[in-house]
Scaffold this motif. Structure first.
Motif, mmCIF file in Angstrom:
data_model
loop_
_atom_site.group_PDB
_atom_site.id
_atom_site.type_symbol
_atom_site.label_atom_id
_atom_site.label_comp_id
_atom_site.label_asym_id
_atom_site.label_seq_id
_atom_site.Cartn_x
_atom_site.Cartn_y
_atom_site.Cartn_z
ATOM 1 N N CYS A 145 10.207 -1.053 -8.564
ATOM 2 C CA CYS A 145 9.198 -1.293 -7.535
ATOM 3 C C CYS A 145 8.886 -2.777 -7.451
ATOM 4 O O CYS A 145 8.536 -3.402 -8.456
ATOM 5 C CB CYS A 145 7.931 -0.495 -7.878
ATOM 6 S SG CYS A 145 6.629 -0.697 -6.653
ATOM 7 N N ALA A 156 -4.872 3.118 -8.082
ATOM 8 C CA ALA A 156 -3.524 3.582 -7.739
ATOM 9 C C ALA A 156 -2.580 3.361 -8.926
ATOM 10 O O ALA A 156 -1.763 4.229 -9.261
ATOM 11 C CB ALA A 156 -3.013 2.855 -6.503
ATOM 12 N N CYS A 157 -2.725 2.219 -9.598
ATOM 13 C CA CYS A 157 -1.876 1.953 -10.775
ATOM 14 C C CYS A 157 -2.196 2.965 -11.881
ATOM 15 O O CYS A 157 -1.294 3.423 -12.591
ATOM 16 C CB CYS A 157 -2.094 0.539 -11.292
ATOM 17 S SG CYS A 157 -1.486 -0.728 -10.180
ATOM 18 N N ALA A 208 1.031 -1.438 -7.359
ATOM 19 C CA ALA A 208 0.161 -0.887 -6.302
ATOM 20 C C ALA A 208 -0.994 -1.876 -6.163
ATOM 21 O O ALA A 208 -1.340 -2.559 -7.124
ATOM 22 C CB ALA A 208 -0.327 0.499 -6.668
ATOM 23 N N PRO A 218 0.797 -1.230 0.000
ATOM 24 C CA PRO A 218 0.000 0.000 0.000
ATOM 25 C C PRO A 218 0.835 1.288 0.000
ATOM 26 O O PRO A 218 0.307 2.360 -0.288
ATOM 27 C CB PRO A 218 -0.833 -0.114 1.288
ATOM 28 C CG PRO A 218 -0.933 -1.585 1.533
ATOM 29 C CD PRO A 218 0.373 -2.159 1.066
ATOM 30 N N THR A 219 2.137 1.209 0.319
ATOM 31 C CA THR A 219 2.974 2.421 0.308
ATOM 32 C C THR A 219 3.611 2.667 -1.062
ATOM 33 O O THR A 219 4.207 3.726 -1.288
ATOM 34 C CB THR A 219 4.125 2.313 1.345
ATOM 35 O OG1 THR A 219 4.973 1.207 0.949
ATOM 36 C CG2 THR A 219 3.617 2.058 2.746
ATOM 37 N N HIS A 220 3.501 1.703 -1.967
ATOM 38 C CA HIS A 220 4.241 1.806 -3.235
ATOM 39 C C HIS A 220 3.862 3.042 -4.043
ATOM 40 O O HIS A 220 4.719 3.716 -4.613
ATOM 41 C CB HIS A 220 4.020 0.553 -4.095
ATOM 42 C CG HIS A 220 4.690 -0.672 -3.548
ATOM 43 N ND1 HIS A 220 4.695 -1.880 -4.207
ATOM 44 C CD2 HIS A 220 5.378 -0.885 -2.395
ATOM 45 C CE1 HIS A 220 5.358 -2.773 -3.484
ATOM 46 N NE2 HIS A 220 5.776 -2.192 -2.387
ATOM 47 N N GLU A 221 2.542 3.312 -4.125
ATOM 48 C CA GLU A 221 2.090 4.417 -4.983
ATOM 49 C C GLU A 221 2.801 5.728 -4.616
ATOM 50 O O GLU A 221 3.339 6.418 -5.488
ATOM 51 C CB GLU A 221 0.571 4.583 -4.856
ATOM 52 C CG GLU A 221 0.073 5.757 -5.681
ATOM 53 C CD GLU A 221 -1.394 6.117 -5.412
ATOM 54 O OE1 GLU A 221 -2.032 5.483 -4.548
ATOM 55 O OE2 GLU A 221 -1.883 7.036 -6.081
ATOM 56 N N THR A 259 -2.295 -6.071 -11.705
ATOM 57 C CA THR A 259 -3.218 -5.706 -10.622
ATOM 58 C C THR A 259 -4.661 -5.831 -11.086
ATOM 59 O O THR A 259 -5.535 -6.314 -10.343
ATOM 60 C CB THR A 259 -2.908 -4.279 -10.111
ATOM 61 O OG1 THR A 259 -1.626 -4.307 -9.473
ATOM 62 C CG2 THR A 259 -3.945 -3.790 -9.103
#
Ligand code: ISE
Length: 358
Positions: free
Chosen positions: A97, A107-108, A102, A79-82, A313
């Protein structure tokens, strides 16, 4: 763009795989050095930084803003990737990444929009199987045409065990996501539908946990891919793959090592951990990433792009719907932006050995 040499990397998230990437970059990736580390657990950040002589930043945002950091690795919690990937794109820095790009399609989408606005591919997603020699040999056969048009693929992805926080949904999003990426890459096609079946549950699984699962992917041209995904196999980390074509089949070989025959039995080593099975692929993936950044071309990405992360995703979202509905669910993708339509340079760092059957 002309990059510096060596490439100075900052790593955000140094849990199991993040620490592994730090050591790989610092100790065995020519042309790379790790200069900065950040982790939500500050003690962990300090201890990993001490292993390679890197500085510690209090936050990932600070690390990305550090002028000495040329390129960023994001290996923190999904959840922190974005946030970190968007910050790296805004800073114009190449970013590797870990999967998932994400956890949600929205988010993607925001990452795709940001990269398209920047006009340059900066994001590489950590689907390391594309760098695995066995998978690469298999793809060469499929593309070379010697087994005829592909009809089916059978895959198995068996983990020895998983931590207690693992859920039935994670078998799709954390485990089978690799097989989803392999299927898209193997056939150069999008997946259009996903079905997830679960039947008798392993006695080794926690109560209520749907393990194993049989996941069926359908590609745009109708190729069917069945993936047996299980995470309490107990005996080994067992990865299988076979493509069935009109004129023949190609499968992953059982072992990269030696086969020992003695006392009336054959013995071959089977890994028990995914890190062991895929270490050569992780190494090749980072070599390729550092090489492409050092080459300083138009795009600073190699292998899976942000589009691949988005599509994976989206397939996982359909997979989760299918797990709950018990029926086939469609995968609807947005139109592919032009930025992702040009081909990438060949992965020279993972060239196959002479004599590989094609
Ligand atoms: C893990 O995160 C991985 O990426 C492994 O390749 C996979 O086998 C495992 O199931 C995941 O939890």
């Amino acid at each position: 763009m002309t990059a510096r040499n060596p490439i100075s990397v900052g790593v955000i998230g140094v849990g199991v795989i993040g620490r592994d990437h730090v050591l790989r970059l610092a100790r065995r990736t020519v042309g790379a050095q790790v200069v900065a580390i950040a982790d939500a657990d500050n003690d962990r950040a300090r201890s990993v930084a001490a292993e390679v002589g890197a500085d510690v930043h209090a936050t990932g945002a600070e690390l990305i803003a550090d002028g000495r950091v040329d390129a960023v690795v994001v290996a923190s919690w999904g959840p922190t990737h974005e946030e970190y990937v968007l910050a790296a794109i805004a800073a114009g820095k190449p970013v590797f990444c870990e999967k998932p790009l994400a956890p949600t399609r929205e988010a993607c989408d925001r990452i795709l929009d940001a990269e398209v606005a920047a006009g340059r591919r900066l994001v590489t997603v950590g689907f390391m199987r594309r760098h695995d020699q066995q998978y690469r040999a298999m793809k060469e056969v499929v593309v070379g045409g010697s087994i005829g048009a592909p009809l089916l693929m059978h895959a198995a992805h068996r983990n020895v065990s998983v931590p207690s926080f693992f859920t039935s949904e994670m078998i799709v999003t954390d485990t089978a996501v690799h097989d989803i990426d392999v299927a898209r890459w193997m056939f150069d096609e999008e997946i259009v539908a996903v079905t997830v079946l679960s039947g008798r549950v392993s006695g080794k699984a926690q109560p209520g946990f749907r393990d194993p699962q049989l996941i069926i992917l359908q590609t745009a041209s109708g190729i069917l891919v069945d993936v047996e995904a299980s995470v309490n196999a107990g005996f080994a980390y067992d990865i299988r793959g076979e493509v069935v074509g009109e004129d023949g089949t190609v499968e992953l070989s059982e072992s990269a090592g030696a086969v020992v025959k003695r006392a009336g039995a054959a013995h071959v080593r089977v890994p028990t951990e995914w890190i062991e099975r895929f270490t050569p692929a992780f190494d090749a993936e980072f070599r390729a990433w550092i090489d492409v950044i050092a080459a300083g071309g138009t795009h600073a990405t190699v292998g899976p792009t942000a589009w691949d992360g988005y599509a994976a995703t989206a397939c996982c979202e359909a997979g989760l719907a299918a797990l709950h509905s018990g029926t086939q669910e469609r995968v609807e993708l947005r139109p592919k932006p032009e930025l992702y339509c040009t081909t990438q340079p060949a992965l020279t760092s993972t060239a196959l050995p002479e004599g590989t059957p094609r």
